[in-house]
Design a protein around this motif. Structure first.
Motif, PDB file in Angstrom:
ATOM      1  N   LYS A 131     -47.607   5.035 -73.816  1.00  0.00           N
ATOM      2  CA  LYS A 131     -46.776   6.281 -73.989  1.00  0.00           C
ATOM      3  C   LYS A 131     -45.666   5.989 -74.758  1.00  0.00           C
ATOM      4  CE  LYS A 131     -47.668   8.677 -69.716  1.00  0.00           C
ATOM      5  NZ  LYS A 131     -46.911   9.219 -68.282  1.00  0.00           N
ATOM      6  N   GLN A 132     -45.009   4.786 -74.806  1.00  0.00           N
ATOM      7  CA  GLN A 132     -44.181   4.362 -75.653  1.00  0.00           C
ATOM      8  C   GLN A 132     -44.474   4.187 -76.945  1.00  0.00           C
ATOM      9  OE1 GLN A 132     -42.790   0.680 -73.878  1.00  0.00           O
ATOM     10  NE2 GLN A 132     -41.513   1.527 -72.673  1.00  0.00           N
ATOM     11  N   GLN A 133     -45.846   3.749 -77.332  1.00  0.00           N
ATOM     12  CA  GLN A 133     -46.537   3.501 -78.759  1.00  0.00           C
ATOM     13  C   GLN A 133     -46.614   4.901 -79.467  1.00  0.00           C
ATOM     14  OE1 GLN A 133     -46.005   0.934 -79.984  1.00  0.00           O
ATOM     15  NE2 GLN A 133     -45.913  -0.653 -78.578  1.00  0.00           N
ATOM     16  N   PHE A 134     -47.326   5.946 -78.661  1.00  0.00           N
ATOM     17  CA  PHE A 134     -47.584   7.306 -78.959  1.00  0.00           C
ATOM     18  C   PHE A 134     -46.279   7.786 -79.499  1.00  0.00           C
ATOM     19  CE2 PHE A 134     -48.098  11.715 -78.199  1.00  0.00           C
ATOM     20  CZ  PHE A 134     -49.354  12.164 -78.940  1.00  0.00           C
ATOM     21  N   LYS A 135     -45.466   7.684 -78.540  1.00  0.00           N
ATOM     22  CA  LYS A 135     -43.756   8.175 -78.917  1.00  0.00           C
ATOM     23  C   LYS A 135     -43.250   7.970 -80.219  1.00  0.00           C
ATOM     24  CE  LYS A 135     -39.541   9.391 -77.101  1.00  0.00           C
ATOM     25  NZ  LYS A 135     -38.552   9.226 -75.903  1.00  0.00           N
ATOM     26  N   LYS A 136     -43.376   6.461 -80.484  1.00  0.00           N
ATOM     27  CA  LYS A 136     -42.877   5.810 -81.648  1.00  0.00           C
ATOM     28  C   LYS A 136     -43.732   6.432 -82.815  1.00  0.00           C
ATOM     29  CE  LYS A 136     -41.547   1.250 -83.515  1.00  0.00           C
ATOM     30  NZ  LYS A 136     -41.656  -0.082 -83.048  1.00  0.00           N
ATOM     31  N   ILE A 137     -45.078   6.387 -82.813  1.00  0.00           N
ATOM     32  CA  ILE A 137     -45.853   6.756 -83.720  1.00  0.00           C
ATOM     33  C   ILE A 137     -45.552   8.170 -84.294  1.00  0.00           C
ATOM     34  CG2 ILE A 137     -48.227   7.333 -84.660  1.00  0.00           C
ATOM     35  CD1 ILE A 137     -49.150   5.077 -83.087  1.00  0.00           C
ATOM     36  N   HIS A 138     -45.368   9.286 -83.278  1.00  0.00           N
ATOM     37  CA  HIS A 138     -45.332  10.608 -83.622  1.00  0.00           C
ATOM     38  C   HIS A 138     -43.751  11.083 -83.827  1.00  0.00           C
ATOM     39  CE1 HIS A 138     -49.275  11.800 -83.272  1.00  0.00           C
ATOM     40  NE2 HIS A 138     -49.429  10.788 -82.271  1.00  0.00           N
ATOM     41  N   THR A 139     -42.712  10.141 -83.540  1.00  0.00           N
ATOM     42  CA  THR A 139     -41.258  10.405 -83.750  1.00  0.00           C
ATOM     43  C   THR A 139     -40.908   9.686 -85.225  1.00  0.00           C
ATOM     44  OG1 THR A 139     -40.664   8.490 -82.567  1.00  0.00           O
ATOM     45  CG2 THR A 139     -40.975  10.875 -81.419  1.00  0.00           C
ATOM     46  N   MET A 140     -41.824   9.419 -85.897  1.00  0.00           N
ATOM     47  CA  MET A 140     -41.399   8.852 -87.418  1.00  0.00           C
ATOM     48  C   MET A 140     -40.962  10.001 -88.200  1.00  0.00           C
ATOM     49  SD  MET A 140     -44.604   6.296 -88.169  1.00  0.00           S
ATOM     50  CE  MET A 140     -43.791   5.849 -89.869  1.00  0.00           C
ATOM     51  N   PRO A 141     -39.725   9.547 -88.985  1.00  0.00           N
ATOM     52  CA  PRO A 141     -39.055  10.457 -89.910  1.00  0.00           C
ATOM     53  C   PRO A 141     -40.040  11.060 -90.799  1.00  0.00           C
ATOM     54  CG  PRO A 141     -38.273   8.378 -90.518  1.00  0.00           C
ATOM     55  CD  PRO A 141     -39.164   8.255 -89.238  1.00  0.00           C
ATOM     56  N   THR A 142     -40.075  12.389 -91.053  1.00  0.00           N
ATOM     57  CA  THR A 142     -40.659  13.099 -91.825  1.00  0.00           C
ATOM     58  C   THR A 142     -40.128  12.834 -93.254  1.00  0.00           C
ATOM     59  OG1 THR A 142     -39.398  15.277 -91.853  1.00  0.00           O
ATOM     60  CG2 THR A 142     -41.598  14.916 -90.325  1.00  0.00           C
ATOM     61  N   LEU A 143     -40.961  13.428 -94.569  1.00  0.00           N
ATOM     62  CA  LEU A 143     -40.607  13.232 -95.799  1.00  0.00           C
ATOM     63  C   LEU A 143     -39.169  13.921 -96.024  1.00  0.00           C
ATOM     64  CD1 LEU A 143     -40.866  11.988 -98.914  1.00  0.00           C
ATOM     65  CD2 LEU A 143     -42.449  13.896 -98.929  1.00  0.00           C
ATOM     66  N   GLN A 144     -39.168  15.160 -95.268  1.00  0.00           N
ATOM     67  CA  GLN A 144     -37.974  16.161 -95.594  1.00  0.00           C
ATOM     68  C   GLN A 144     -36.636  15.281 -94.865  1.00  0.00           C
ATOM     69  OE1 GLN A 144     -40.906  17.035 -94.424  1.00  0.00           O
ATOM     70  NE2 GLN A 144     -41.748  18.614 -96.419  1.00  0.00           N
ATOM     71  N   GLN A 145     -36.905  14.813 -93.691  1.00  0.00           N
ATOM     72  CA  GLN A 145     -35.655  14.378 -92.953  1.00  0.00           C
ATOM     73  C   GLN A 145     -35.466  12.957 -93.780  1.00  0.00           C
ATOM     74  OE1 GLN A 145     -37.656  13.450 -89.140  1.00  0.00           O
ATOM     75  NE2 GLN A 145     -36.859  15.181 -88.238  1.00  0.00           N
ATOM     76  N   GLU A 146     -36.228  12.168 -94.469  1.00  0.00           N
ATOM     77  CA  GLU A 146     -35.603  11.121 -95.247  1.00  0.00           C
ATOM     78  C   GLU A 146     -35.057  11.328 -96.391  1.00  0.00           C
ATOM     79  OE1 GLU A 146     -37.439   7.356 -95.282  1.00  0.00           O
ATOM     80  OE2 GLU A 146     -39.300   7.879 -94.200  1.00  0.00           O
ATOM     81  N   LEU A 147     -35.481  12.471 -97.172  1.00  0.00           N
ATOM     82  CA  LEU A 147     -34.994  13.216 -98.156  1.00  0.00           C
ATOM     83  C   LEU A 147     -33.383  13.480 -97.802  1.00  0.00           C
ATOM     84  CD1 LEU A 147     -37.834  14.950-100.123  1.00  0.00           C
ATOM     85  CD2 LEU A 147     -36.577  12.852-100.769  1.00  0.00           C
ATOM     86  N   ARG A 148     -33.378  13.995 -96.867  1.00  0.00           N
ATOM     87  CA  ARG A 148     -32.012  14.808 -96.338  1.00  0.00           C
ATOM     88  C   ARG A 148     -31.198  13.365 -96.036  1.00  0.00           C
ATOM     89  NH1 ARG A 148     -34.821  18.807 -93.523  1.00  0.00           N
ATOM     90  NH2 ARG A 148     -34.903  17.550 -91.828  1.00  0.00           N
TER      91      ARG A 148
END
Length: 265
Positions: A131-148
Motif C-alpha cells: 500500500k505504501q509503495q502504491f501510494k508513493k507511485i501514484h502520488t508522484m507530481p504531475t507535469l503541470q504541478q512541477e511546471l507550477r
C-alpha cells in the motif's frame, strides 16, 4: 566554477573590444554606454535596431564581432545545459535506486523471514508495504504541478526582470501596454525596434536588464523541456514495469553476493 569564470573572462573581453573599437574608430559619435549597449543587444540577439554601424569599416568589423558575441551566448547556454543535465542525471540515478529498492522490498517480505515471525504477521507487513509503495507511485507530481513549482521558484527573478522592463517604460512615459509589449519582445529576443531605450541612462539600464531577461527566458525554456523529457521517461519506465513479469534471472541478478537473499541496490 571554472567554466563560469572562463565565460566572464570572454564577456569582459567582448565588452572591452566593443568599447575600444566603436567609439574610438568606427563610430565616433557613440559613447562608451552606447558601445556597451550595442554589444549587449548583439550578444543577446535582441537587436532593437536603434544603434547600428554606419561606416564600411564598422560593418566589416561587426560581422566578425557579432559571431563572437553569439559564441559567448552559446557558451553561456552550454554551461546552463550542462548544469541541468548533471541535475537530471542525479535525479535519474535516484529514481532508479528507488525503483530497485521498491521491487526488492516487495519480494524480500515473501522470500526472507526473520525468526519468530508467523505467516500472518508477514502477510500484514507485506500488505502494508504494498500500500505504501502504491501510494508513493501514484502520488508522484504531475507535469503541470512541477511546471507550477518551477515557475514559483523562478518567480522572484521573473518579477525583478519584469519590473526592470517597466522602469524603462515609466521613464520614457509609455503606457502599460507598451511596457508589457517591450517586456515580451525583449524576453523572447524578437526586438522589433519600435520601442527602444532612448536615453543614455536607459541604455545603460538595459545593458543590465537584457542579459537577465534573455538568460531567464532561455533557462525557463530549457527547464520546461527537461521536465517534459523526465515525465516521458518516467511514463515509459512505469508502463514497462507494470507489464513486465519478474523472472528467475531477475532474482538471481538481485542476489549480488550469492547468499540466497535479495540485496538492496
Amino acid at each position: 566554477p571554472m567554466a563560469i569564470r572562463m565565460w566572464f573572462a570572454y564577456l569582459l573581453l567582448y565588452l572591452s573590444v566593443s568599447v575600444l573599437a566603436y567609439p574610438l574608430y568606427f563610430e565616433p559619435d557613440w559613447t562608451i554606454i552606447d558601445a556597451i549597449y550595442f554589444a549587449i543587444c548583439t550578444l543577446t540577439t535582441v537587436g532593437y535596431g536603434d544603434l547600428y554601424p554606419t561606416t564600411e569599416g564598422g560593418k566589416i568589423f561587426t560581422m566578425i564581432f557579432s559571431f563572437y558575441g553569439v559564441s559567448v551566448l552559446g557558451l553561456f547556454l552550454g554551461i546552463i545545459s550542462q548544469a541541468i543535465g548533471d541535475y537530471q542525471a542525479k535525479i535519474a540515478t535516484h529514481l532508479q535506486k528507488e525503483n530497485d529498492n521498491r521491487m526488492l522490498s516487495l519480494f524480500n517480505l515473501t522470500l526472507i523471514t526473520e525468526e519468530g515471525q508467523d505467516e500472518e504477521s508477514i502477510s500484514e507487513q507485506e500488505e502494508k508495504t504494498e500500500k505504501q509503495q502504491f501510494k508513493k507511485i501514484h502520488t508522484m507530481p504531475t507535469l503541470q504541478q512541477e511546471l507550477r513549482s518551477m515557475l514559483w521558484i523562478e518567480s522572484p527573478i521573473l518579477v525583478v526582470a519584469i519590473l526592470m522592463a517597466f522602469v524603462v517604460g515609466i521613464v520614457q512615459q509609455w503606457n502599460w501596454i507598451d511596457c508589457l509589449y517591450f517586456c515580451v519582445t525583449t524576453f523572447s529576443t524578437v526586438g522589433y525596434g519600435d520601442l527602444v531605450p532612448e536615453t543614455q541612462g536607459m541604455r545603460l539600464w538595459c545593458s543590465i536588464f537584457l542579459p537577465i531577461a534573455v538568460g531567464l527566458f532561455g533557462e525557463i525554456l530549457v527547464r520546461v523541456s527537461s521536465l517534459y523529457s523526465k515525465h516521458q521517461n518516467q511514463y515509459v519506465e512505469k508502463t514497462f514495469l507494470q507489464h513486465r513479469s519478474l523472472t528467475l534471472c531477475d532474482l538471481e541478478t538481485m542476489d549480488a553476493n550469492g547468499d540466497g537473499r535479495l540485496d538492496r541496490v
